[in-house]
Design a protein around this motif. Sequence first.
Motif: not given
Length: 234
Positions: A137, A157, A159-160, A163-164, A183, A186-187, A189
């Motif tokens: 994370k 990604s 989004d990835f 988050e990471y 994905q 992310l989905h 968590d």
Amino acid sequence: MQDPAAERVARLADTAPLSTGIHGWTWLWFVVLGALVIIGVVLEKKRQERIQKFAAARSLTYAKRDDRWVHLDLGYPHGSGRAHKGRHAMTGVHEGRAIAIFEHEWVTGSGKERRTHTVRVTVTELPRSLPRLDVGKEGIFGRAARRMGAKDIELESDDFNREYRVKGDRRFAYDVLHPRFMQWMLHTDAPGFVINGRYIGYTVGGKIDLDQVDRDLAYLDAVIDQLPKFVIGR
């Protein structure tokens, strides 16, 4: 039947003088301190017995102390602090793979700043040795470091990437973290993982929680299922 710990506390209390002067309070302090130590020892022994029974029920080997695993670099706390110890280690086979579950204990600071830390670690063996890859994370500090110019491996990604944080060999990271895998993380968590050689590991703060052991193993199973066949060699 009275608890043995309670009986010891009662005997300690009987030895305390009735005086409320300085010496009386000193004795009271030692009584309370001694009681807390005894209770702590008793509770830890009972916890050890519960872990032993849990391991036996799953045909796992239990060791109160096993330092072999703390030398395996699975990210934090490897390389942090000193006096690293492996406690309450359970080893065996799960879903045809060798596994280890243990508490990693280490010390930081000295004197009044001395602190003992503990995390629980779940490790599963992989079919073959792979390059090191650390996926975790991002966190507040990671985002701040990124704004200041620190660079992790950037994947396809956005989004990835937010988050990471990903550290390791870039080409291997791209091979492992395909779009469907990112994905999924992310989905769900997903908390992340570390691959190093023939092992994949997952670390969580705190001591072993027997209610979470099966969940932790299932999580690593799910991560391994996401690894591409050409990477893992299956």
